[in-house]
Scaffold this motif. Structure first.
Motif, mmCIF file in Angstrom:
data_model
loop_
_atom_site.group_PDB
_atom_site.id
_atom_site.type_symbol
_atom_site.label_atom_id
_atom_site.label_comp_id
_atom_site.label_asym_id
_atom_site.label_seq_id
_atom_site.Cartn_x
_atom_site.Cartn_y
_atom_site.Cartn_z
ATOM 1 N N TRP A 245 41.966 4.564 -17.112
ATOM 2 C CA TRP A 245 41.479 3.315 -17.680
ATOM 3 C C TRP A 245 42.528 2.556 -18.481
ATOM 4 O O TRP A 245 42.434 1.346 -18.644
ATOM 5 C CB TRP A 245 40.227 3.564 -18.521
ATOM 6 N N LEU B 198 36.466 -6.705 -14.807
ATOM 7 C CA LEU B 198 35.805 -5.653 -15.573
ATOM 8 C C LEU B 198 36.650 -5.265 -16.772
ATOM 9 O O LEU B 198 37.883 -5.295 -16.712
ATOM 10 C CB LEU B 198 35.612 -4.397 -14.715
ATOM 11 N N ASP B 199 35.975 -4.855 -17.824
ATOM 12 C CA ASP B 199 36.660 -4.231 -18.955
ATOM 13 C C ASP B 199 37.027 -2.812 -18.521
ATOM 14 O O ASP B 199 36.180 -2.101 -17.963
ATOM 15 C CB ASP B 199 35.705 -4.197 -20.150
ATOM 16 N N SER C 291 34.644 0.069 -19.055
ATOM 17 C CA SER C 291 33.384 0.140 -18.303
ATOM 18 C C SER C 291 33.524 0.905 -16.989
ATOM 19 O O SER C 291 32.519 1.174 -16.325
ATOM 20 C CB SER C 291 32.862 -1.270 -18.021
ATOM 21 N N VAL D 270 31.344 4.025 -16.731
ATOM 22 C CA VAL D 270 29.928 3.699 -16.564
ATOM 23 C C VAL D 270 29.651 3.349 -15.102
ATOM 24 O O VAL D 270 28.656 3.789 -14.516
ATOM 25 C CB VAL D 270 29.524 2.531 -17.496
ATOM 26 N N VAL D 271 30.559 2.572 -14.496
ATOM 27 C CA VAL D 271 30.403 2.209 -13.088
ATOM 28 C C VAL D 271 30.452 3.461 -12.217
ATOM 29 O O VAL D 271 29.627 3.642 -11.314
ATOM 30 C CB VAL D 271 31.482 1.191 -12.652
#
Length: 125
Positions: free
Chosen positions: A42, A97-98, A101, A104-105
């Motif tokens: 990330w 997208l952040d 996140s 979560v996805v």
């Protein structure tokens, strides 16, 4: 196994839905695993990471700008082939997208794909 899922792009002035096979992509990696890999990294990665559905009719290309945004290029449908005697279309869009996140996805996709593969309501395959 591969199952058919509805993928919808809802854009200003256009809504497109297609039903690609999403069990495993062309590289043998599930869509949930692809996003889990993005979530693991990330903080950023170099270049574009691509996931393509088994039949090539759904593709995601993801870039990380390393300053707080992931761009997801989405392609659904087939490239037009003049020899085909059917209506053909392909839609391309970019989503943002952040990076936080992505996990979560990945989790949501895993739950959806497992639920679909077990035949829970909503299965269109």
């Amino acid at each position: 196994s591969n199952e058919t899922f509805a993928v919808t792009l809802d854009l200003p002035g256009l809504t497109a839905t297609h039903h690609p096979l999403l069990g495993h992509g062309s590289e043998g990696v599930s869509l949930a695993s692809f996003f889990a890999g993005l979530a693991k990294d990330w903080k950023g990665w170099d270049g574009k990471r691509v996931w393509t559905a088994y039949e090539g009719d759904f593709q995601l290309g993801c870039w990380h700008d390393r300053i707080g945004q992931v761009t997801v290029g989405v392609d659904i449908g087939y490239e037009p082939v003049s020899e085909w005697n059917t209506v053909q279309w392909r839609v391309r869009a970019q989503l943002h997208l952040d990076p936080g996140s992505l996990g979560v996805v990945a989790t949501a996709l895993e739950q959806l794909l497992e639920g679909q593969l077990r035949g829970f309501p909503g299965n269109v395959g």
